[in-house]
Design a protein around this motif. Structure first.
Motif, PDB file in Angstrom:
ATOM      1  N   VAL A 192     -57.094  76.059 -69.799  1.00 39.57           N
ATOM      2  CA  VAL A 192     -58.434  76.338 -69.283  1.00 39.57           C
ATOM      3  C   VAL A 192     -59.377  76.806 -70.386  1.00 39.57           C
ATOM      4  N   ALA A 193     -58.894  77.641 -71.285  1.00 42.27           N
ATOM      5  CA  ALA A 193     -59.763  78.243 -72.297  1.00 42.27           C
ATOM      6  C   ALA A 193     -60.146  77.206 -73.345  1.00 42.27           C
ATOM      7  N   LEU A 198     -54.542  75.138 -80.000  1.00 41.84           N
ATOM      8  CA  LEU A 198     -53.423  74.303 -79.556  1.00 41.84           C
ATOM      9  C   LEU A 198     -52.692  73.773 -80.778  1.00 41.84           C
ATOM     10  N   PRO A 199     -51.423  73.403 -80.616  1.00 44.47           N
ATOM     11  CA  PRO A 199     -50.739  72.703 -81.714  1.00 44.47           C
ATOM     12  C   PRO A 199     -51.467  71.406 -82.059  1.00 44.47           C
ATOM     13  N   GLY A 200     -51.432  71.033 -83.316  1.00 44.15           N
ATOM     14  CA  GLY A 200     -52.173  69.866 -83.774  1.00 44.15           C
ATOM     15  C   GLY A 200     -51.869  68.603 -82.987  1.00 44.15           C
ATOM     16  N   ARG A 201     -50.613  68.431 -82.576  1.00 43.32           N
ATOM     17  CA  ARG A 201     -50.232  67.210 -81.863  1.00 43.32           C
ATOM     18  C   ARG A 201     -50.853  67.121 -80.475  1.00 43.32           C
ATOM     19  N   LEU A 202     -51.291  68.250 -79.917  1.00 45.07           N
ATOM     20  CA  LEU A 202     -51.844  68.253 -78.564  1.00 45.07           C
ATOM     21  C   LEU A 202     -53.361  68.230 -78.536  1.00 45.07           C
ATOM     22  N   LEU A 203     -54.003  68.285 -79.702  1.00 47.03           N
ATOM     23  CA  LEU A 203     -55.454  68.340 -79.713  1.00 47.03           C
ATOM     24  C   LEU A 203     -56.091  67.108 -79.078  1.00 47.03           C
ATOM     25  N   ARG A 204     -55.412  65.959 -79.170  1.00 47.02           N
ATOM     26  CA  ARG A 204     -56.015  64.747 -78.623  1.00 47.02           C
ATOM     27  C   ARG A 204     -56.070  64.752 -77.099  1.00 47.02           C
ATOM     28  N   PHE A 205     -55.291  65.656 -76.453  1.00 49.47           N
ATOM     29  CA  PHE A 205     -55.292  65.697 -74.991  1.00 49.47           C
ATOM     30  C   PHE A 205     -56.318  66.668 -74.417  1.00 49.47           C
ATOM     31  N   GLN A 206     -56.903  67.512 -75.267  1.00 50.14           N
ATOM     32  CA  GLN A 206     -57.769  68.541 -74.720  1.00 50.14           C
ATOM     33  C   GLN A 206     -59.049  67.963 -74.110  1.00 50.14           C
ATOM     34  N   GLU A 207     -59.493  66.815 -74.600  1.00 52.97           N
ATOM     35  CA  GLU A 207     -60.700  66.204 -74.067  1.00 52.97           C
ATOM     36  C   GLU A 207     -60.538  65.784 -72.611  1.00 52.97           C
ATOM     37  N   SER A 208     -59.359  65.349 -72.227  1.00 50.15           N
ATOM     38  CA  SER A 208     -59.138  64.881 -70.860  1.00 50.15           C
ATOM     39  C   SER A 208     -58.595  65.962 -69.940  1.00 50.15           C
ATOM     40  N   VAL A 209     -57.881  66.953 -70.497  1.00 48.99           N
ATOM     41  CA  VAL A 209     -57.215  67.941 -69.650  1.00 48.99           C
ATOM     42  C   VAL A 209     -58.043  69.199 -69.462  1.00 48.99           C
ATOM     43  N   ARG A 210     -58.590  69.732 -70.535  1.00 49.09           N
ATOM     44  CA  ARG A 210     -59.229  71.049 -70.459  1.00 49.09           C
ATOM     45  C   ARG A 210     -60.455  71.086 -69.544  1.00 49.09           C
ATOM     46  N   PRO A 211     -61.389  70.128 -69.611  1.00 47.29           N
ATOM     47  CA  PRO A 211     -62.544  70.215 -68.710  1.00 47.29           C
ATOM     48  C   PRO A 211     -62.154  70.192 -67.235  1.00 47.29           C
ATOM     49  N   ALA A 212     -61.205  69.331 -66.869  1.00 44.96           N
ATOM     50  CA  ALA A 212     -60.797  69.249 -65.461  1.00 44.96           C
ATOM     51  C   ALA A 212     -60.064  70.510 -65.031  1.00 44.96           C
ATOM     52  N   ALA A 213     -59.200  71.063 -65.899  1.00 46.07           N
ATOM     53  CA  ALA A 213     -58.499  72.300 -65.556  1.00 46.07           C
ATOM     54  C   ALA A 213     -59.479  73.458 -65.394  1.00 46.07           C
ATOM     55  N   HIS A 214     -60.459  73.532 -66.300  1.00 42.77           N
ATOM     56  CA  HIS A 214     -61.472  74.584 -66.193  1.00 42.77           C
ATOM     57  C   HIS A 214     -62.270  74.424 -64.905  1.00 42.77           C
ATOM     58  N   ALA A 215     -62.568  73.182 -64.530  1.00 47.96           N
ATOM     59  CA  ALA A 215     -63.317  72.931 -63.300  1.00 47.96           C
ATOM     60  C   ALA A 215     -62.554  73.421 -62.076  1.00 47.96           C
ATOM     61  N   MET A 216     -61.236  73.243 -62.064  1.00 49.29           N
ATOM     62  CA  MET A 216     -60.456  73.682 -60.907  1.00 49.29           C
ATOM     63  C   MET A 216     -60.421  75.204 -60.794  1.00 49.29           C
ATOM     64  N   VAL A 217     -60.350  75.886 -61.937  1.00 48.90           N
ATOM     65  CA  VAL A 217     -60.403  77.344 -61.901  1.00 48.90           C
ATOM     66  C   VAL A 217     -61.753  77.814 -61.375  1.00 48.90           C
ATOM     67  N   LEU A 218     -62.829  77.175 -61.838  1.00 43.13           N
ATOM     68  CA  LEU A 218     -64.154  77.515 -61.333  1.00 43.13           C
ATOM     69  C   LEU A 218     -64.253  77.249 -59.831  1.00 43.13           C
TER      70      LEU A 218
END
Length: 423
Positions: A192-193, A198-218
């Motif tokens: 969410v934050a 994040l580990p370098g290998r996971l940075l490419r997923f933050q664009e698709s995962v983080r905004p949607a996860a943050h939206a659900m918390v909101l």
């Protein structure tokens, strides 16, 4: 003298003292919320100094731990009891605090290795494990049940069958589910934050995962805020202050997120029987207090109170708002259909989590000489369970529609602002 650049800021430590501080702060907040809620509900009047043990049991259930109810009514009588419920106000308070404590030492960082994150999480988990064991050992108590006067009281005295009921914890399950709860909170905090490393290998997923996860918390916090406003208005206009305070501090998210799923069109099955019931608005109790298991949905609710058609309206407004916020903060190259897919999956998973944590099952009964439940006021049942896959499917559908509309509405915002990434 000019301040050092951001890259030269000292990195906060995250060792054992910081882990201890994070866990103890979360524990203190959870104890405070649970104790105030139970006090408002009248639990402070329980005999034998049981209040601290009831608070401990409440904390155990708030993180998914197991509390077992047992009874004893002498040689010729039996008591039976069962309880499954999570006080989600306590759960939410603890999750917010311990998640914030986990993220705080990681600020000012862009990347962190998986080993570093795992080590920091492991320190918190060790301290949390000690807390779970202490709660499991402390949440144990037995109460005598007052059967009043009359025939039932005479029979209980004759057969030495004065009923008692108590609770204890399933320590292994408490430790297991408590650690799983912690793992879920820490992973969700990283998802969410937006500024958490994040580990370098996971940075490419933050664009698709983080905004949607943050939206659900909101979305979930927005539903709680709406329910809080409604509860405060009820307390101010109907003077049900203690009952409302107990609901806010123990089960407001239970009610808010139930309403969220009902507004999406989901159906829950439930029943209320006996002297105790759900601390909810009268309309819910009226729908569920029947001989058999009843359906709880928009149709049955509006049959009692037509004003409840505002539930899907509130859901639509909240969903569209978080969908627009998500799309506006995403790179312009992300198309509306991708926003729809991300939000559809995220809302389906959110509804699944709400359904799994929001179910309620409670039963207590006394039988004497094997003759059913006696005494009327000494037996009862509360049941509330979702039609799981129907609710998850509706969540996915609503998420797809809201995500697509949010992506379309965010287009002008991207054109007026700076575009991130390519076309």
């Amino acid at each position: 003298m000019s301040p050092p650049p951001v890259s030269e800021r000292p990195v906060p430590r995250h060792g054992w003292p910081q882990a201890l501080a994070a866990v103890l702060t979360a524990l203190a907040v959870m104890v405070l919320v649970a104790a105030l809620g139970l006090w408002a509900a009248g639990a402070a009047d329980l005999p034998d100094g049981a209040f601290p043990r009831v608070v401990a049991a409440t904390l155990v259930t708030s993180v998914g731990g197991g509390v077992e109810l047992a009874g004893n009514a002498g040689v010729f009588a039996q008591t039976g009891a069962a309880l499954t419920v999570m006080p989600l106000s306590v759960t939410l308070a603890g999750a917010l605090v311990i998640g914030g404590g986990f993220l705080r030492p990681l600020r000012y960082r862009a990347v962190a290795s998986a080993r570093e994150l795992a080590g920091w999480a492991a320190r918190i988990a060790v301290v949390w494990l000690v807390v779970l064991i202490g709660l499991a050992l402390g949440a144990r108590q037995t109460f005598a049940v007052d059967v009043g006067s009359g025939t039932l009281s005479d029979l209980a005295g004759l057969f030495d069958a004065a009923p008692k009921v108590g609770f204890t914890t399933d320590a292994p399950l408490t430790v297991l589910f408590g650690l799983l709860w912690l793992a879920g909170v820490l992973v969700l905090a990283l998802l969410v934050a937006g500024r958490a490393p994040l580990p370098g290998r996971l940075l490419r997923f933050q664009e698709s995962v983080r905004p949607a996860a943050h939206a659900m918390v909101l979305l979930l916090l927005g539903a709680v805020a709406v329910a809080l406003l409604a509860a405060l208005v009820t307390a101010a206009t109907r003077w049900h202050v203690p009952e409302t305070l107990a609901l806010i501090l123990l089960g407001l998210p239970n009610l808010a997120w139930l309403g969220l799923t009902l507004g999406l069109g989901a159906t829950w099955d439930g029943r209320v029987d006996g002297p105790f019931g759900l601390p909810v608005p009268h309309v819910l109790d009226a729908v569920l207090r029947t001989r058999d298991v009843s359906e709880l949905n928009l149709g049955t609710l509006t049959a009692y109170d037509g004003r409840l058609w505002w539930l899907p309206v509130v859901d639509a407004v909240l969903l569209l708002a978080v969908a627009f916020w998500t799309a506006a903060r995403s790179p312009a190259r992300v198309r509306p259909w991708r926003h729809a897919l991300h939000l559809g999956v995220a809302l389906a998973l959110t509804v699944l989590a709400v359904c799994l944590t929001g179910r309620i099952s409670a039963h207590y009964g006394l039988s004497l000489l094997g003759i059913g439940d006696l005494g009327g006021g000494l037996s009862g049942e509360v049941l509330l369970r979702p039609r799981l896959w129907q609710a998850v499917g509706l969540g996915a559908l609503w998420g797809l529609v809201a995500g697509f509309l949010g992506g379309l509405l965010a287009g002008p915002a991207h054109r007026r602002g700076r575009v991130n990434g390519g076309s």
